[in-house]
Structures are given as C-alpha cells and as structure tokens.
Scaffold this active site. Structure first.
Site, PDB file in Angstrom:
ATOM      1  N   ILE A   1      -8.039  -1.526  65.006  1.00 29.91           N
ATOM      2  CA  ILE A   1      -8.444  -0.822  66.245  1.00 29.91           C
ATOM      3  C   ILE A   1      -8.658  -1.804  67.401  1.00 29.91           C
ATOM      4  CG2 ILE A   1      -9.437   1.241  65.172  1.00 29.91           C
ATOM      5  CD1 ILE A   1     -12.236  -0.089  65.597  1.00 29.91           C
TER       6      ILE A   1
ATOM      7  N   LYS B   1     -23.611  -0.699  65.990  1.00 31.40           N
ATOM      8  CA  LYS B   1     -23.332   0.736  66.166  1.00 31.40           C
ATOM      9  C   LYS B   1     -24.023   1.253  67.427  1.00 31.40           C
ATOM     10  CE  LYS B   1     -21.333   3.145  63.741  1.00 31.40           C
ATOM     11  NZ  LYS B   1     -19.881   3.463  63.626  1.00 31.40           N
TER      12      LYS B   1
ATOM     13  N   GLY C   1     -35.447  -7.288  57.186  1.00 33.19           N
ATOM     14  CA  GLY C   1     -35.517  -6.252  58.230  1.00 33.19           C
ATOM     15  C   GLY C   1     -35.298  -4.849  57.681  1.00 33.19           C
TER      16      GLY C   1
ATOM     17  N   THR D   1     -24.570   6.388  63.374  1.00 31.38           N
ATOM     18  CA  THR D   1     -25.570   6.413  62.299  1.00 31.38           C
ATOM     19  C   THR D   1     -26.975   6.663  62.835  1.00 31.38           C
ATOM     20  OG1 THR D   1     -26.665   4.971  60.685  1.00 31.38           O
ATOM     21  CG2 THR D   1     -25.607   3.874  62.508  1.00 31.38           C
ATOM     22  N   ASP D   2     -27.830   7.223  61.975  1.00 33.13           N
ATOM     23  CA  ASP D   2     -29.246   7.396  62.367  1.00 33.13           C
ATOM     24  C   ASP D   2     -29.976   6.053  62.410  1.00 33.13           C
ATOM     25  OD1 ASP D   2     -29.384   6.871  59.625  1.00 33.13           O
ATOM     26  OD2 ASP D   2     -30.589   8.631  59.130  1.00 33.13           O
ATOM     27  N   GLU D   3     -29.334   5.007  61.863  1.00 27.96           N
ATOM     28  CA  GLU D   3     -29.999   3.692  61.834  1.00 27.96           C
ATOM     29  C   GLU D   3     -30.193   3.103  63.230  1.00 27.96           C
ATOM     30  OE1 GLU D   3     -28.720   1.013  58.735  1.00 27.96           O
ATOM     31  OE2 GLU D   3     -27.952   2.663  57.544  1.00 27.96           O
TER      32      GLU D   3
ATOM     33  N   ASN E   1     -24.597   9.092  53.730  1.00 26.08           N
ATOM     34  CA  ASN E   1     -23.644   9.998  53.098  1.00 26.08           C
ATOM     35  C   ASN E   1     -23.474   9.658  51.617  1.00 26.08           C
ATOM     36  OD1 ASN E   1     -21.150  11.213  55.350  1.00 26.08           O
ATOM     37  ND2 ASN E   1     -23.109  10.365  55.955  1.00 26.08           N
TER      38      ASN E   1
ATOM     39  N   LEU F   1     -25.510   2.545  47.370  1.00 25.01           N
ATOM     40  CA  LEU F   1     -26.547   2.770  46.349  1.00 25.01           C
ATOM     41  C   LEU F   1     -26.143   3.739  45.220  1.00 25.01           C
ATOM     42  CD1 LEU F   1     -29.511   2.169  45.445  1.00 25.01           C
ATOM     43  CD2 LEU F   1     -30.175   4.191  46.759  1.00 25.01           C
TER      44      LEU F   1
ATOM     45  N   TYR G   1     -25.836  -4.573  61.740  1.00 21.47           N
ATOM     46  CA  TYR G   1     -25.002  -3.355  61.634  1.00 21.47           C
ATOM     47  C   TYR G   1     -25.460  -2.301  62.625  1.00 21.47           C
ATOM     48  CZ  TYR G   1     -23.675   1.293  59.956  1.00 21.47           C
ATOM     49  OH  TYR G   1     -23.230   2.592  59.897  1.00 21.47           O
TER      50      TYR G   1
ATOM     51  N   SER H   1     -19.391  -1.217  57.749  1.00 16.95           N
ATOM     52  CA  SER H   1     -20.438  -0.208  57.561  1.00 16.95           C
ATOM     53  C   SER H   1     -21.569  -0.615  56.609  1.00 16.95           C
ATOM     54  CB  SER H   1     -19.797   1.092  57.049  1.00 16.95           C
ATOM     55  OG  SER H   1     -19.319   0.907  55.726  1.00 16.95           O
TER      56      SER H   1
HETATM   57  P1  NAD Z   1     -16.230   2.622  55.040  1.00 17.93           P
HETATM   58  O1  NAD Z   1     -16.716   1.204  55.108  1.00 17.93           O
HETATM   59  O2  NAD Z   1     -16.098   3.283  53.717  1.00 17.93           O
HETATM   60  O3  NAD Z   1     -14.787   2.730  55.736  1.00 17.93           O
HETATM   61  C1  NAD Z   1     -14.485   2.088  56.934  1.00 17.93           C
HETATM   62  C2  NAD Z   1     -12.982   2.184  57.144  1.00 17.93           C
HETATM   63  O4  NAD Z   1     -12.662   1.533  58.382  1.00 17.93           O
HETATM   64  C3  NAD Z   1     -12.173   1.473  56.053  1.00 17.93           C
HETATM   65  O5  NAD Z   1     -11.090   2.287  55.678  1.00 17.93           O
HETATM   66  C4  NAD Z   1     -11.692   0.213  56.727  1.00 17.93           C
HETATM   67  O6  NAD Z   1     -10.465  -0.264  56.214  1.00 17.93           O
HETATM   68  C5  NAD Z   1     -11.558   0.671  58.169  1.00 17.93           C
HETATM   69  N1  NAD Z   1     -11.657  -0.414  59.135  1.00 17.93           N
HETATM   70  C6  NAD Z   1     -12.601  -1.408  59.174  1.00 17.93           C
HETATM   71  N2  NAD Z   1     -12.342  -2.226  60.197  1.00 17.93           N
HETATM   72  C7  NAD Z   1     -11.248  -1.738  60.837  1.00 17.93           C
HETATM   73  C8  NAD Z   1     -10.513  -2.145  61.974  1.00 17.93           C
HETATM   74  N3  NAD Z   1     -10.863  -3.226  62.678  1.00 17.93           N
HETATM   75  N4  NAD Z   1      -9.455  -1.418  62.350  1.00 17.93           N
HETATM   76  C9  NAD Z   1      -9.083  -0.324  61.654  1.00 17.93           C
HETATM   77  N5  NAD Z   1      -9.736   0.105  60.559  1.00 17.93           N
HETATM   78  C10 NAD Z   1     -10.803  -0.595  60.157  1.00 17.93           C
HETATM   79  O7  NAD Z   1     -17.171   3.415  56.011  1.00 17.93           O
HETATM   80  P2  NAD Z   1     -17.739   4.896  55.867  1.00 17.93           P
HETATM   81  O8  NAD Z   1     -18.911   4.864  54.958  1.00 17.93           O
HETATM   82  O9  NAD Z   1     -16.621   5.820  55.601  1.00 17.93           O
HETATM   83  O10 NAD Z   1     -18.298   5.119  57.345  1.00 17.93           O
HETATM   84  C11 NAD Z   1     -17.463   5.679  58.365  1.00 17.93           C
HETATM   85  C12 NAD Z   1     -18.257   5.703  59.655  1.00 17.93           C
HETATM   86  O11 NAD Z   1     -19.453   6.444  59.477  1.00 17.93           O
HETATM   87  C13 NAD Z   1     -18.682   4.312  60.137  1.00 17.93           C
HETATM   88  O12 NAD Z   1     -18.519   4.265  61.526  1.00 17.93           O
HETATM   89  C14 NAD Z   1     -20.142   4.222  59.754  1.00 17.93           C
HETATM   90  O13 NAD Z   1     -20.853   3.398  60.648  1.00 17.93           O
HETATM   91  C15 NAD Z   1     -20.575   5.673  59.868  1.00 17.93           C
HETATM   92  N6  NAD Z   1     -21.708   6.036  59.002  1.00 17.93           N
HETATM   93  C16 NAD Z   1     -21.581   5.934  57.637  1.00 17.93           C
HETATM   94  C17 NAD Z   1     -22.669   6.313  56.837  1.00 17.93           C
HETATM   95  C18 NAD Z   1     -22.574   6.277  55.333  1.00 17.93           C
HETATM   96  O14 NAD Z   1     -23.554   6.647  54.666  1.00 17.93           O
HETATM   97  N7  NAD Z   1     -21.466   5.871  54.736  1.00 17.93           N
HETATM   98  C19 NAD Z   1     -23.848   6.764  57.417  1.00 17.93           C
HETATM   99  C20 NAD Z   1     -23.936   6.829  58.808  1.00 17.93           C
HETATM  100  C21 NAD Z   1     -22.840   6.486  59.588  1.00 17.93           C
END
Ligand code: NAD
Length: 323
Positions: free
Chosen positions: A61, A163, A290, A133-135, A189, A199, A159, A86
């Site tokens: 991206i 965000k 933290g 995220t809520d974080e 999630n 976890l 992180y 993430s």
């Molecule tokens: P994940 O780490 O499982 O997946 C991230 C994806 O992004 C991967 O497929 C990775 O290859 C891709 N990626 C990373 N860097 C990239 C780049 N520079 N260009 C293109 N693709 C790239 O993450 P997730 O758990 O699916 O989370 C998705 C979103 O939701 C994130 O933005 C995260 O901050 C947010 N989020 C996740 C949670 C959770 O519990 N998992 C909670 C709150 C928010």
C-alpha cells in the site's frame, strides 16, 4: 454495483470480509491488494479465487504508482482498508514498520483517493473506509465507562499510536478535502484464519500441543471480544449508510480477563477431548510493556444503524476449538 479495493484482504479480518462481501454482493468487483507479510496468506482467499469478480494483487500500500494504476484500471469507488501491521508485541520490538505501513501506507491510499475521486472526479460516488482499533483510546480503569466515539485518543503502544495517527489523517482528508471517509474502531476480533500469534489461536495451539500457555502479568487484563462475522456485518452497515466523516465503535459485548479466557479454552478443550487439567499449562510471564489494563466500547452509535451482536461467544469458541 460497487468496485471495492480491499487492502490487507489476505489477512485475518480482511479475508473474512472478502468472503462475506462476495456472498452478500455477488455482482460487486472485489480487488485485494496485499503485500503477503507473515500475516497474509493467499490460501485464505481460496474459496473466492476462481470468481471472475475477484482479483488478487500482490503489492504494497506504500507503493503509490501501483495503487494509482490499480485504482484507475479497476475504476475503484470504495476502499476498505484493513492492511496494517497489527500485533502489539511486534510494535514494541520494532516500531519502524508500524509507522511505515500504518501511517505512510494509509496516507498513500488517501493521497491517491483524493487525486482520483476529488481532483479528477473519476467516479460518481466514493467511500474510504478505514478499519481501526479501540486501542487508540488507551486503557480503562475498573470503574471507567466504556469508550465512546468522543473519548479522547490516548494510545499507549507504538501499534496503537500508529493506528491513531492514521485515524487522524483519515479525519483530516475528510475535513480538508471532502473525501467521503468512515472509520470503525473495533475491539479484539476472533474467528477463522487468525494468526497463531494472537491469544485465542495461540492458547488453542499450546493446549493441543501440551506446551506452556504464556499469560502476561497476573492475567487480569480485560478485553472485549468481537467475532469477525459481527465485525464484517458492522462494516457493511457503515458502508451502506450515508455517514461520510463519521466514526463508529464496534464491540462484541463479551468482556473477559485474559486469565479467565485462557481457563475457558482449557476447560472446553478438556471437555472435547475427555481429558482434564490443561490449566496446569498456564505460565505467567513478565507483563507486556505499557500493557493496557481494560478496553470496553460503547456501540450505541452503531446500533443506531441496526447493529446487533449475533454471534454467541462461548458457542462460537467451542466451534473454533473443534476445528
Ligand atoms: P492481520 O495482521 O491478520 O492482516 C494484515 C494484512 O495486511 C496481512 O494480509 C498483510 O499481508 C497485509 N499487509 C501488511 N502490510 C501491508 C502493506 N504494506 N501493504 C499491503 N498489505 C499489507 O491483521 P487483522 O487482524 O486482519 O487486522 C486488520 C485490521 O483491523 C488492521 O488494520 C488492524 O489494525 C485492525 N484491527 C484488528 C483487530 C484484531 O483483533 N485482529 C482489532 C482491532 C483492529
């Protein structure tokens, strides 16, 4: 009919969203842009790979020429932005990549979206949805009310700071350039395709392998758990609402301390296997630097769009464990 660019669509939440969306809206075009880091796997998208309305692009991206060429070629009118680094622990070890992907990467997408959608008027209508995220709100004490969309940002890890920065950029592109944006700030999630560093999958894997289950500090940290299907429905509601410039909290209404959750998983696996005593594998380790004590989100605003939690936590957890 929409033409979506889903960034990070090979990751945990992204791949669930792509599968959900293509089932709900079979005539929409869905283009996934994913760098396939350790967290992304093309196999996560195997069930849609042969669909003519689906396209996978391996790329970053942060690569502005690639993003621009792709959006022009595909006539993208909707971005659903999941791509991110993430994992909090990884951000403590190496924050640079979090700044690069989460801040610079989001800004790259915003710049291209502004150029095509605002400056050139390339599509009739558009939406940039940013998954956050809520974080970003920091940590709650025992008696604090849940985070609302008005809670001031107070991120505590690299992180969550990255965000938070990206959320601010998204907001600024709405207020300054009129980009039609929306942001969702969701809780933890769980569900299919989650990486084993997180976890719930980690605990399941450790119990199955009979290996120590690391629990930070005394395990009293509390998280709200949201099933990824409920999260996908929430994003759908937001995308279908007239809500440019708005922010929505998304939660699952399931508050568990890490220790209670790990004990529950041990108990459920023992029940399914006819064994007992998996809790003895719990090993308390030095607390995360933290470490936020508690998160809880008020989803009242999203409920105004019709949001309800449909997934029952313990039932779904049992299903995940039995997979
Ligand atoms: P994940 O780490 O499982 O997946 C991230 C994806 O992004 C991967 O497929 C990775 O290859 C891709 N990626 C990373 N860097 C990239 C780049 N520079 N260009 C293109 N693709 C790239 O993450 P997730 O758990 O699916 O989370 C998705 C979103 O939701 C994130 O933005 C995260 O901050 C947010 N989020 C996740 C949670 C959770 O519990 N998992 C909670 C709150 C928010």
């Amino acid at each position: 009919m929409r033409r979506l660019l889903v960034t990070g669509g090979a990751g945990f939440i992204g791949c669930n969203f792509v599968q959900y969306w293509m089932k709900q809206y079979p005539s929409d075009r869905v283009v996934v842009l994913d760098a396939l880091t350790y967290a992304g796997k093309k196999e996560h998208l195997a069930s849609v790979a042969d669909n003519p309305n689906f396209c996978f692009v391996h790329g970053n991206i942060c690569d502005q020429p690639l993003v621009e060429a792709l959006m022009r070629k595909e006539g993208i009118d909707t971005i659903v932005h999941f791509a991110a680094e993430s994992h909090v622990d990884r951000s403590i070890e190496g924050p640079d990549l979090f700044v690069e992907t989460n801040i610079i990467g989001t800004h790259t997408l915003l710049k291209v979206a502004r150029q095509l959608w605002i400056e050139e008027g390339a599509v009739d209508d558009h939406r940039f949805h940013h998954v956050s995220t809520d974080e970003v709100y920091g940590a709650l004490g025992p008696n604090d009310p849940p985070f609302t969309e008005e809670t001031p940002y107070a991120p505590n890890s690299p992180y969550s700071a990255s965000k938070a920065s990206s959320d601010h950029l998204v907001r600024a592109y709405n207020r300054t350039y009129g980009l039609k944006t929306s942001i969702s700030n969701c809780s933890n999630n769980y569900g299919p395709y989650q990486d084993e560093e997180k976890l719930i999958p980690k605990t399941i894997q450790r119990v199955r392998a009979g290996e120590p289950i690391p629990v930070y500090g005394d395990g009293s940290n509390i998280r709200d758990w949201l099933h990824v299907e409920d999260h996908c429905r929430a994003i759908e509601l937001i995308l279908n609402a007239e809500c440019a410039g708005e922010v929505f909290n998304v939660g699952g209404g399931e508050q568990w301390s890490n220790l209670d959750l790990v004990k529950l998983i041990c108990q459920k696996i023992d029940e399914q296997r006819g064994t007992e005593g998996s809790e003895r594998l719990i090993t308390f380790v030095e607390d995360r630097k933290g470490h936020d004590w508690r998160y809880d989100v008020d989803c009242g605003k999203l409920m105004g769009l019709g949001y309800e939690v449909e997934v029952l936590f313990v039932e779904k957890l049992e299903k995940i464990i039995s997979l």
